[in-house]
Every structure is written in structure tokens, then in C-alpha cells.
Design a protein around this motif. Structure first.
Motif, mmCIF file in Angstrom:
data_model
loop_
_atom_site.group_PDB
_atom_site.id
_atom_site.type_symbol
_atom_site.label_atom_id
_atom_site.label_comp_id
_atom_site.label_asym_id
_atom_site.label_seq_id
_atom_site.Cartn_x
_atom_site.Cartn_y
_atom_site.Cartn_z
ATOM 1 N N TRP A 32 7.325 -3.069 -14.517
ATOM 2 C CA TRP A 32 7.672 -3.668 -13.227
ATOM 3 C C TRP A 32 8.670 -4.792 -13.468
ATOM 4 O O TRP A 32 8.448 -5.675 -14.305
ATOM 5 C CB TRP A 32 6.431 -4.198 -12.518
ATOM 6 C CG TRP A 32 5.583 -3.095 -11.949
ATOM 7 C CD1 TRP A 32 4.486 -2.515 -12.512
ATOM 8 C CD2 TRP A 32 5.789 -2.431 -10.705
ATOM 9 N NE1 TRP A 32 4.005 -1.525 -11.692
ATOM 10 C CE2 TRP A 32 4.783 -1.452 -10.573
ATOM 11 C CE3 TRP A 32 6.728 -2.559 -9.667
ATOM 12 C CZ2 TRP A 32 4.677 -0.609 -9.461
ATOM 13 C CZ3 TRP A 32 6.639 -1.727 -8.559
ATOM 14 C CH2 TRP A 32 5.620 -0.769 -8.467
ATOM 15 N N ILE B 262 -1.437 -5.441 -11.039
ATOM 16 C CA ILE B 262 -0.881 -4.150 -11.436
ATOM 17 C C ILE B 262 -2.008 -3.228 -11.840
ATOM 18 O O ILE B 262 -2.878 -3.589 -12.633
ATOM 19 C CB ILE B 262 0.123 -4.317 -12.578
ATOM 20 C CG1 ILE B 262 1.367 -5.049 -12.066
ATOM 21 C CG2 ILE B 262 0.511 -2.960 -13.172
ATOM 22 C CD1 ILE B 262 2.344 -5.433 -13.134
ATOM 23 N N LEU C 36 1.833 -2.118 -7.742
ATOM 24 C CA LEU C 36 1.999 -3.566 -7.832
ATOM 25 C C LEU C 36 1.586 -4.147 -6.489
ATOM 26 O O LEU C 36 2.130 -3.755 -5.449
ATOM 27 C CB LEU C 36 3.460 -3.922 -8.118
ATOM 28 C CG LEU C 36 3.851 -5.399 -7.948
ATOM 29 C CD1 LEU C 36 3.165 -6.263 -8.994
ATOM 30 C CD2 LEU C 36 5.373 -5.574 -8.029
ATOM 31 N N CYS D 294 10.492 -0.547 -10.383
ATOM 32 C CA CYS D 294 9.603 -0.055 -11.431
ATOM 33 C C CYS D 294 10.369 0.941 -12.290
ATOM 34 O O CYS D 294 11.404 1.481 -11.886
ATOM 35 C CB CYS D 294 8.356 0.598 -10.863
ATOM 36 S SG CYS D 294 8.635 2.233 -10.166
#
Lengths: 121, 111
Positions: free
Chosen positions: A35, A69, A79, A94
Motif C-alpha cells: 500500500w 490492513i 486498507l 496498492c
């Protein structure tokens, strides 16, 4: 092959609410998902690395209680921005990687999702 | 420690002119090298990558990059740019289990 999707592409929320962003690898199994956060005209800032079935590894300075997460399967990571504030407004991207399949594997390529634009009012 | 340096933050170039976007890296271990392109309000798309073999790699839209181990560089080149090449370009290095991005180069193609 190697397509990664993100949902939603754009979200606007009120301050104090929580927002969940999904990242899916559509045609491959992602051993690792990443992320990132990107500020205007800036490079990507890695927030955390997640491996399926284990806790995410957060980068220094990233609040793990604020950015939750979850990597529940080999094709999905989420997320969740909890109690969002205007300063959390950003472009969240991502990526997913798959290993080469040989000994001593390491992620050889990251495939990126299209990003999610979060605006917190 | 590994790092990636993109020497030019902005590169303006006229349409049909050649362009080179520079990328240097430092690493104490062997690396894989990547170039990604980001169009406005979109995610990153893989442009090309070097994993092994021939040091010159090409993309389908005319870009190429050459891995130079002695100079620790992976510069991106195109002999003739189009308006549609206007975008942000990121160089990246994979070393061990980590991925490192450069700060990006904004390529603007001028008609």
C-alpha cells in the motif's frame, strides 16, 4: 495478465468516519501486496507491506491503528482508514507481486492498481 | 542500503524529438530494475523491466532502457516522443525483498 483492481476509485467522506479500500489481483495470486500513498506531484510513499495470512509490516511513521490492513486471501487486501481527517486526503495506490517460482524467490515485479482518490471533508 | 536517484524532476521536450530520462541506483546486492509510467489521476503502469539477460530492454510503445552495471544506471530513452507520452515516469529497484522508487520525472511533450 497481472491485473490489479482497486475499489472504489474515488471516495469522499466526512471527517471522523472510516473508509475501506479494496485491492484485488484479478488473474494471479499475490503473495505480497503493498500500500502506497502519493501526494500531489510527489513520488510514492510506501505505507505497509502485507503477506497473506500474516500481519502487515508498516513503514516507520505510519500509524498501524489508523491504517488497518488486512490480507485475508491471496487475491484480496484491504486498507481501512479509521477516523479519517482532512490530512488523510490523498491518492492511495496498492500493488501486488508474485514470486518467480524458483529458490530464493523475491518479488520480481509489482503490478499496480489504478489508485483510489480519498477526500475527507 | 539501496537508493534510486532520478536526476531530472521535469523534462520538457518538443514532439518528435528524442528524450532520455536518467536513473541511477546504489545497491550492495544484485537488483532488478523497472520503469513505471503514471498518467494523470491514474495508477502506475509497468513500462519495462530488467531482470536478467540482455541489458537492453524495450517496451511496446517505443521506449527502451539499458542496464549499465558499471555506471549503476538504467536510463530510459525514446528516439521520437509523442504528445501522448506526457506523464510521470518512475524508476524503481527491487533488491532483496524491498522495492525502492525514485522521486519521478515529469515528462512534458510540447506540440
Amino acid at each position: 495478465g497481472a491485473v490489479v483492481s482497486q475499489h472504489p476509485s474515488r471516495v469522499i467522506c466526512k471527517s471522523g468516519t472510516s473508509v475501506k479500500i479494496e485491492c484485488r489481483s484479478l488473474d494471479f495470486q499475490a503473495t505480497t501486496m503493498f500500500w502506497y500513498r502519493q501526494f500531489p506531484k510527489k513520488s510514492l510513499m510506501l505505507m505497509a507491506t502485507s503477506n497473506e495470512g500474516s500481519k502487515a509490516t508498516y513503514e516507520q511513521g505510519v500509524e498501524k491503528d489508523k491504517f488497518l490492513i488486512n490480507h485475508a486471501s491471496l487475491t484480496l487486501s484491504t486498507l481501512t482508514v479509521t477516523s479519517a481527517h482532512p490530512e488523510d486526503s490523498s491518492f492511495y495506490i496498492c500493488s501486488a507481486s508474485r514470486t518467480s517460482g524458483g529458490p530464493g524467490d523475491r518479488p520480481d515485479t509489482q503490478y499496480f492498481g489504478p489508485g483510489t482518490r480519498l477526500t475527507v471533508l | 542500503a539501496q537508493s534510486v536517484t532520478q536526476l531530472d524532476s521535469q523534462v520538457p521536450v518538443f514532439e518528435e524529438a528524442p528524450v532520455e530520462l536518467r536513473c541511477n541506483y546504489s545497491s550492495s546486492v544484485s537488483v532488478y530494475l523497472f520503469w513505471y509510467v503514471q498518467y494523470p489521476n491514474q495508477g502506475l503502469q509497468l513500462l519495462l523491466k530488467y531482470l536478467s539477460g540482455s541489458t537492453l530492454v524495450e517496451s511496446i510503445n517505443g521506449f527502451e532502457a539499458e542496464f549499465n552495471k558499471s555506471q549503476t544506471s538504467f536510463h530510459l530513452r525514446k528516439p521520437s516522443v509523442h504528445i501522448s507520452d506526457t506523464a510521470e515516469y518512475f524508476c524503481a529497484v527491487s533488491a532483496g525483498n524491498q522495492f525502492y522508487f525514485g522521486t519521478g520525472t515529469s515528462l512534458t511533450v510540447i506540440p
